[in-house]
Design a protein around this motif. Structure first.
Motif, mmCIF file in Angstrom:
data_model
loop_
_atom_site.group_PDB
_atom_site.id
_atom_site.type_symbol
_atom_site.label_atom_id
_atom_site.label_comp_id
_atom_site.label_asym_id
_atom_site.label_seq_id
_atom_site.Cartn_x
_atom_site.Cartn_y
_atom_site.Cartn_z
ATOM 1 N N GLN A 194 44.155 57.636 46.532
ATOM 2 C CA GLN A 194 44.740 56.605 47.381
ATOM 3 C C GLN A 194 44.443 56.909 48.847
ATOM 4 O OE1 GLN A 194 48.925 56.138 46.577
ATOM 5 N NE2 GLN A 194 48.647 56.267 44.367
ATOM 6 N N ALA A 246 43.165 60.820 49.539
ATOM 7 C CA ALA A 246 43.855 61.950 48.940
ATOM 8 C C ALA A 246 44.314 61.594 47.538
ATOM 9 C CB ALA A 246 45.058 62.344 49.796
ATOM 10 N N LEU A 247 44.562 62.623 46.744
ATOM 11 C CA LEU A 247 45.211 62.438 45.454
ATOM 12 C C LEU A 247 46.718 62.431 45.685
ATOM 13 C CD1 LEU A 247 43.129 64.797 43.133
ATOM 14 C CD2 LEU A 247 42.931 62.318 43.416
ATOM 15 N N GLN A 248 47.389 61.396 45.193
ATOM 16 C CA GLN A 248 48.818 61.262 45.352
ATOM 17 C C GLN A 248 49.450 60.887 44.015
ATOM 18 O OE1 GLN A 248 48.127 58.535 49.057
ATOM 19 N NE2 GLN A 248 50.209 59.312 49.187
ATOM 20 N N SER A 261 51.201 58.859 41.195
ATOM 21 C CA SER A 261 51.173 57.427 40.921
ATOM 22 C C SER A 261 52.558 56.797 41.013
ATOM 23 C CB SER A 261 50.579 57.177 39.531
ATOM 24 O OG SER A 261 51.273 57.947 38.552
ATOM 25 N N ALA A 298 48.306 70.825 48.130
ATOM 26 C CA ALA A 298 49.351 69.953 48.670
ATOM 27 C C ALA A 298 50.349 70.851 49.387
ATOM 28 C CB ALA A 298 50.045 69.170 47.563
ATOM 29 N N ARG A 357 55.311 63.317 52.143
ATOM 30 C CA ARG A 357 54.502 62.602 51.169
ATOM 31 C C ARG A 357 53.564 63.609 50.506
ATOM 32 N NH1 ARG A 357 57.942 59.824 52.468
ATOM 33 N NH2 ARG A 357 57.938 57.658 53.160
ATOM 34 N N LEU A 410 48.167 61.842 38.924
ATOM 35 C CA LEU A 410 47.638 61.708 40.275
ATOM 36 C C LEU A 410 46.630 60.556 40.350
ATOM 37 C CD1 LEU A 410 47.084 65.480 41.128
ATOM 38 C CD2 LEU A 410 48.860 63.972 42.042
ATOM 39 N N HIS A 452 50.486 64.996 48.887
ATOM 40 C CA HIS A 452 49.101 64.537 48.843
ATOM 41 C C HIS A 452 48.162 65.737 48.829
ATOM 42 C CE1 HIS A 452 49.941 65.020 53.163
ATOM 43 N NE2 HIS A 452 48.660 65.294 53.299
ATOM 44 N N THR A 505 44.486 66.404 49.961
ATOM 45 C CA THR A 505 43.476 65.766 50.805
ATOM 46 C C THR A 505 42.055 66.026 50.298
ATOM 47 O OG1 THR A 505 44.958 66.085 52.670
ATOM 48 C CG2 THR A 505 42.681 65.560 53.179
ATOM 49 N N LEU A 538 45.554 57.354 52.762
ATOM 50 C CA LEU A 538 46.757 57.801 53.457
ATOM 51 C C LEU A 538 46.401 58.071 54.913
ATOM 52 C CD1 LEU A 538 49.767 58.699 53.286
ATOM 53 C CD2 LEU A 538 48.930 61.002 52.793
ATOM 54 N N ARG A 593 35.689 55.940 48.839
ATOM 55 C CA ARG A 593 36.646 55.847 47.737
ATOM 56 C C ARG A 593 35.941 55.591 46.411
ATOM 57 N NH1 ARG A 593 42.248 52.234 47.730
ATOM 58 N NH2 ARG A 593 43.112 53.136 45.796
#
Length: 419
Positions: free
Chosen positions: A104, A111-113, A115, A65, A173, A101, A175, A177, A106, A191
């Motif tokens: 989601q 990407a992992l973002q 929660s 990130a 933001r 994480l 994230h 990727t 984007l 996904r």
């Protein structure tokens, strides 16, 4: 002299051998620690050649990130100094823990973002952008043009010019990727396939550390140089100082008045300037003092910034400005261009210069409306050579739009550009 082609960045990279680091390496096909290729973890319903092809850009940057986007070293700085600065920064910065994480979408990729939003994480990212900006060489025009070609809002373009990247501060933001941009028809399938593996990660929050990463040139992949842990104690983040400059008639007072009314007082402050001008002279509200009293205040160190212009003396009261900044509030003040250098020496990197400009005819019309100068004096003022400030901390704001639109644009700029 720094290598002209090498670039550095400050990332969050999971600890080596952690479940998150292993998963990221297997999904992208490369270990950002060693640079070695890693066998892909098969994805149900995704052919291997498609998996490799649609993770190409993510694989180049490594599983991470971004906190301070990639930059070339500025003249007069070295990689050794950058690494030392990172260690010092980490030792003074309190630990930050991410919410759990989640996978989601984007902007077309996956990407992992987090929660949930994390104010501590956003503050850390803003601190990284600003604290290490002295190491960043200005981006070449070709890179700026490439960014703009993707389509930027005015606020994002301002961030690009100031910090070299459009998605920082208010646009940031967090994230990590996992794919490049995917066609809409493919996203659901990807996904579902990725979720099969992501859902097996250990549950719970993620502790953030910093990693200095490096690439020898833009064609080469990034690799980790050094991991550092955040080990500081709680501290208050200082505020940001916005210096509003520009010629008489540019409309600075009107813009600042609009910002004062629109922006929250717990985030933005507008100190009252001390001026050797009568209190009934019109214009902005100010504290009026005599020239002798002003000289005494200046000699006593009561101003954090002071200057003389057009037969008057102006001062920014230290008793207002400094506590505001120390309390974490952003301070907006109208100053002379002549004090920008002194302000930079004292307040950088937590300083930005908003240069307000307008066409000569507009300037003359606005000055005449004040009723304080003759036509000859106005003409002489307009004829003076302009000497606008220059530098990476300067952003231009052309104030020639209708008043309501100009005020809205100025307020939006402060909101987006502030840490």
């Amino acid at each position: 002299m720094p290598d002209a082609d090498a670039r550095y960045a400050i990332y969050y990279v999971p600890p080596p051998a952690s479940p998150l680091a292993r998963l990221g390496a297997q999904l992208l096909g490369r270990d950002v620690e060693t640079g070695a290729e890693v066998p892909f973890l098969p994805l149900d319903g995704v052919p291997p050649e498609q998996q490799r092809g649609r993770t190409k850009s993510a694989r180049h940057y490594g599983f991470h990130a971004t906190l301070k986007p990639p930059f070339r070293l500025n003249e007069g700085t070295t990689a050794v100094e950058l690494e030392a600065a990172l260690r010092t920064f980490a030792a003074a910065t309190p630990p930050v823990t991410l919410p759990e994480l989640a996978l989601q979408p984007l902007d077309g990729f996956l990407a992992l973002q987090p929660s949930a939003r994390s104010a501590a994480l956003e503050a850390l990212a803003a601190d990284c952008v600003m604290a290490f900006d002295r190491f960043r060489a200005p981006a070449p025009g070709s890179e700026l043009a490439e960014r703009r070609a993707a389509g930027l809002t005015p606020a994002q373009d301002a961030l690009l010019r100031r910090w070299g990247y459009p998605y920082v501060l208010r646009e940031f933001r967090f994230h990590m990727t996992l794919t490049d941009r995917l066609a809409a028809a493919d996203r659901a399938r990807w996904r579902q396939a990725l979720a099969h593996h992501v859902d097996r990660l250990p549950a719970g929050p993620v502790k953030i550390g910093l990693a200095l990463v490096w690439q020898s040139d833009r064609a080469s992949p990034f690799r980790v140089v050094r991991h550092v842990a955040l080990t500081g104690t709680s501290r208050r983040r200082p505020g940001h100082l916005f210096l509003v400059v520009g010629p008489s008639g540019a409309g600075k007072d009107s813009l600042i008045a609009a910002a004062r009314q629109a922006l929250p007082a717990d985030a933005f402050q507008f100190p009252t300037r001390v001026i050797t001008r009568g209190g009934d002279a019109g214009g902005e509200g100010h504290r009026a003092v005599s020239p002798d009293d002003f000289a005494a205040l200046r000699a006593a160190g009561c101003f954090c910034l002071s200057w003389d212009a057009h037969g008057l003396s102006y001062g920014g009261p230290a008793e207002e400005v400094l506590p505001m900044l120390a309390a974490g509030r952003h301070v907006v003040v109208n100053v002379s261009r002549g004090v920008v250098g002194a302000a930079r020496r004292r307040f950088s990197p937590a300083l930005s210069v908003l240069n307000v400009a307008a066409p000569a005819a507009v300037l003359a019309q606005r000055i005449a409306a004040r009723g304080r100068e003759s036509s000859a004096e106005i003409a002489a003022r307009i004829a003076r050579p302009a000497d606008p400030p220059h530098g990476r901390d300067v952003i231009e704001f052309v104030n020639d739009a209708p008043l309501a639109a100009a005020r809205a644009g100025f307020v939006a700029l402060l909101q987006a550009w502030s840490p």
